[in-house]
Design an enzyme around this catalytic site. Structure first.
Site, PDB file in Angstrom:
ATOM      1  CB  CYS A  50     -68.144 -48.520 -24.197  1.00 55.61           C
ATOM      2  SG  CYS A  50     -66.594 -48.339 -24.929  1.00 55.61           S
ATOM      3  CG  ASP A  57     -71.847 -47.378 -26.659  1.00 56.88           C
ATOM      4  OD1 ASP A  57     -71.301 -46.202 -26.817  1.00 56.88           O
ATOM      5  OD2 ASP A  57     -70.725 -48.360 -26.689  1.00 56.88           O
TER       6      ASP A  57
END
Length: 136
Positions: A50, A57
């Site tokens: 992120c 992620d």
């Protein structure tokens, strides 16, 4: 567990890290250019970071395409995808970058990239990008 000291080699990138860092998408000649067919590729362990929090992620990528003159080589595609694991990048940007690279390297008649990101903070996200004209 061993208590032996590690040598200087721990400071250098490991061979797998070097291979991933240098990776690019490789294609080979479509073995049947006259036939219209679709290829589906799943990459269930995609990761990036992120850009706001730095947290990882995770996503499942699904690529479906109709090849033109060339076909994607799977090992090179895997290594190329693994290169994003330490990059801070938004979902939208990374999926568009991957699509651009797929189109530029393979020039398929038609391609669909789906990225289903795992939920974080009770929110999940799915992106679908298409390029080209599907043939029947």
């Amino acid at each position: 567990m061993s208590t032996a000291k590690l040598d200087d080699s721990t400071q250098r990138p490991l061979y797998g890290e070097r291979i991933i860092e240098e990776s690019k998408i490789i294609c080979f000649e479509n073995p049947n250019k006259k036939r219209i067919y679709e290829i589906s590729i799943q990459l269930p362990e995609f990761t990036c970071k992120c850009p706001f929090s730095g947290y990882p992620d995770f996503a499942k990528l699904n690529i479906i395409y109709q090849p033109n003159l060339s076909v994607y080589e799977l090992k090179s595609l895997k290594l190329y995808i693994n290169n994003f694991r330490d990059i801070k990048i938004s979902h939208e940007e990374v999926v568009n970058r991957i699509m651009d690279d797929l189109v530029n390297e393979g020039s398929p008649h038609w391609i669909h990239l789906n990225a289903a990101f795992n939920p974080r903070g009770n929110v999940s996200m799915q992106l679908d990008i298409f390029s080209g004209q599907k043939r029947n």
